[in-house]
Design a protein around this motif. Structure first.
Motif, short mmCIF file in Angstrom:
data_model
loop_
_atom_site.label_atom_id
_atom_site.label_comp_id
_atom_site.label_asym_id
_atom_site.label_seq_id
_atom_site.Cartn_x
_atom_site.Cartn_y
_atom_site.Cartn_z
N ILE A 113 51.07 -39.48 44.24
CA ILE A 113 52.01 -39.49 43.13
C ILE A 113 53.45 -39.49 43.62
O ILE A 113 54.30 -40.18 43.06
N THR A 114 53.72 -38.74 44.68
CA THR A 114 55.10 -38.63 45.15
C THR A 114 55.74 -39.98 45.52
O THR A 114 56.95 -40.12 45.32
N PRO A 115 54.99 -40.99 46.01
CA PRO A 115 55.65 -42.28 46.26
C PRO A 115 56.18 -42.95 44.99
O PRO A 115 57.00 -43.88 45.08
N LEU A 116 55.72 -42.49 43.83
CA LEU A 116 56.16 -43.07 42.57
C LEU A 116 57.42 -42.39 42.03
O LEU A 116 57.97 -42.80 41.00
N GLU A 117 57.86 -41.34 42.70
CA GLU A 117 59.06 -40.61 42.28
C GLU A 117 60.31 -41.23 42.89
O GLU A 117 60.27 -41.68 44.04
N PRO A 118 61.44 -41.26 42.19
CA PRO A 118 61.63 -40.79 40.81
C PRO A 118 61.53 -41.90 39.77
O PRO A 118 61.76 -41.65 38.60
N LYS A 119 61.20 -43.12 40.19
CA LYS A 119 61.23 -44.25 39.27
C LYS A 119 60.21 -44.13 38.15
O LYS A 119 60.51 -44.39 36.97
N PHE A 120 58.98 -43.75 38.49
CA PHE A 120 57.90 -43.75 37.50
C PHE A 120 57.58 -42.36 36.97
O PHE A 120 57.02 -42.21 35.88
N THR A 121 57.88 -41.34 37.75
CA THR A 121 57.67 -39.96 37.32
C THR A 121 58.50 -39.06 38.21
O THR A 121 58.97 -39.49 39.29
N LYS A 122 58.69 -37.83 37.78
CA LYS A 122 59.45 -36.86 38.58
C LYS A 122 58.67 -35.57 38.81
O LYS A 122 59.19 -34.64 39.40
N TRP A 123 57.42 -35.56 38.37
CA TRP A 123 56.65 -34.32 38.42
C TRP A 123 55.15 -34.61 38.42
O TRP A 123 54.71 -35.70 38.07
N TYR A 124 54.38 -33.64 38.80
CA TYR A 124 52.94 -33.68 38.60
C TYR A 124 52.41 -32.25 38.56
O TYR A 124 53.08 -31.31 39.02
N ALA A 337 61.98 -32.11 33.52
CA ALA A 337 61.47 -33.48 33.39
C ALA A 337 60.12 -33.54 32.68
O ALA A 337 59.64 -34.62 32.34
N VAL A 338 59.51 -32.38 32.45
CA VAL A 338 58.16 -32.32 31.89
C VAL A 338 58.23 -32.27 30.36
O VAL A 338 59.01 -31.49 29.80
N PRO A 339 57.46 -33.09 29.65
CA PRO A 339 57.45 -33.01 28.19
C PRO A 339 57.15 -31.59 27.69
O PRO A 339 56.34 -30.87 28.29
N ALA A 340 57.80 -31.19 26.62
CA ALA A 340 57.67 -29.82 26.12
C ALA A 340 56.23 -29.45 25.84
O ALA A 340 55.80 -28.32 26.10
N ALA A 341 55.44 -30.38 25.30
CA ALA A 341 54.04 -30.07 24.96
C ALA A 341 53.23 -29.76 26.21
O ALA A 341 52.30 -28.94 26.18
N VAL A 342 53.54 -30.42 27.32
CA VAL A 342 52.85 -30.15 28.59
C VAL A 342 53.35 -28.83 29.15
O VAL A 342 52.57 -28.00 29.63
N ASN A 343 54.65 -28.60 29.07
CA ASN A 343 55.21 -27.33 29.55
C ASN A 343 54.58 -26.15 28.84
O ASN A 343 54.42 -25.07 29.44
N SER A 344 54.20 -26.33 27.59
CA SER A 344 53.61 -25.21 26.84
C SER A 344 52.27 -24.79 27.44
O SER A 344 51.91 -23.62 27.37
N GLU A 345 51.54 -25.74 28.04
CA GLU A 345 50.28 -25.41 28.70
C GLU A 345 50.51 -24.72 30.05
O GLU A 345 49.61 -24.13 30.62
#
Length: 348
Positions: A113-124, A337-345
């Motif tokens: 996943i990290t090779p996709l940062e930061p263009k496609f995602t910033k977290w996992y 960078a994480v959507p709030a709904a995911v952060n809630s979990e």
């Protein structure tokens, strides 16, 4: 019988071969599929939801996603689900090149996943783990020896001599694109050190060079286990979770070599391999095997809902039933960078 080929295009054969295999989590009584499940109201009510969670995932997760998690997610949330399986490294490269555009990516190992940062995602988020086992065909001519290793009647140390037997048919995946392929080699390297085996043990089992993508042992991950079950192989690499889901016969390996114990991370890091990706050589080292998830590109409601569902009690329960060891979901990257709904979990 028609022989199963090693071509990627034969992936549907694997799906056909596992369709009839039962998994307890798939039934209508699954807690994840119940309307009273904690995840049933995870993102939006089924009546209000629209859109599709397009999920690219490691092939080792295929049975669980297609037969259990995907359908349960759709029933609980009202969103649609569409999955695409492949080697984690290959999927990462396809996302980076724009060849595929999923809105969720599930990988074996965050290093895909990290090779996709930061263009496609910033977290996992890391949420589960597994370990390497040796799966075997119970009708193989070596079945009695496999059974003895599996039951503990024969010492695991002797297994590595059996794997060197001339004519032994071993299957594994390409270490250059698939974490399972690398992990199997790490396991052999760790066994060579742990059991004080001869220094040429790994090359005698794998061949040389050990990272060769053209070895006759190499199979696409999506068809490896069905090839084993068809009788074309004596044994193959597998994750414990796969062996449980597909009801494979397998030999469990000591924690010192199976990449399943986080307390032994420093020991696992002594195993290494140099792979080639896009013509570039990259050193890799052994580490505990984890399952990681993120959204790709601009997060969509369906993609966010799928990640939230996977990390919810109902989603994690399905993974546990599928043979994974659950981890406390841990975020790698900025929480902003994480959507709030995911952060809630994640307790955020």
């Amino acid at each position: 019988m028609i022989a199963i080929t090693k071509k990627n295009g034969a992936r549907f054969v694997a799906l056909l071969s596992i369709t009839c295999i039962g998994l307890a989590a798939c039934g209508s009584s699954s807690p994840a599929a119940s309307s009273s499940s904690p995840a049933a109201s995870s993102s939006s009510s089924p009546a209000a939801a629209s859109g599709t969670a397009n999920v690219a995932y490691a092939s080792s997760i295929e049975f669980l996603n297609e037969k259990s998690v995907g359908p349960a997610f759709a029933k609980a949330t009202g969103f649609k689900y569409s999955g695409r399986a492949g080697a984690s490294g290959a999927l990462s490269s396809d996302i980076a090149s724009g060849e595929i555009t999923p809105n969720v990516f599930e990988s074996v190992g965050g290093d895909n996943i990290t090779p996709l940062e930061p263009k496609f995602t910033k977290w996992y988020v890391q949420y589960a783990s597994t370990q390497i086992v040796l799966a075997y065909n119970p009708k193989s001519k070596y079945a009695s020896q496999f059974n003895a290793f599996a039951s503990g009647k024969k010492p695991i140390k002797d297994l590595f001599s059996l794997l060197q037997t001339p004519g032994f048919k071993l299957g594994r995946t390409d270490p250059n694109i698939d974490p399972q392929g690398r992990s199997f080699i790490y396991m052999l390297e760790l066994a060579q050190m742990h059991f004080h085996l001869p220094s040429d043990t790994v090359t005698k089992i794998i061949g040389s060079p050990i990272a060769s993508p053209t070895s006759s042992q190499i199979y696409d991950e999506a068809i490896l286990e069905s090839t084993l079950q068809s009788g074309q192989l004596d044994a193959s690499s597998a994750y414990l979770s796969q062996a449980i889901q597909l009801h494979l016969h397998y030999i469990k390996l000591p924690s010192a070599i199976n990449l399943g114990d986080f307390a032994l991370a420093n020991q696992y890091a002594k195993a290494h391999i140099t792979i080639t990706v896009g013509g570039v050589k990259m050193p890799k080292t052994g580490s505990p095997l984890t399952i990681d998830i993120t959204t790709i590109g601009t997060p969509t409601p369906a993609g966010i809902a799928f990640v939230k569902y996977v990390l919810s009690p109902a989603g994690l329960a399905l993974h546990k039933q599928g043979g994974y060891t659950l981890l406390k979901p841990t975020l790698f990257g900025p929480s902003s960078a994480v959507p709030a709904a995911v952060n809630s979990e994640l307790g955020g």
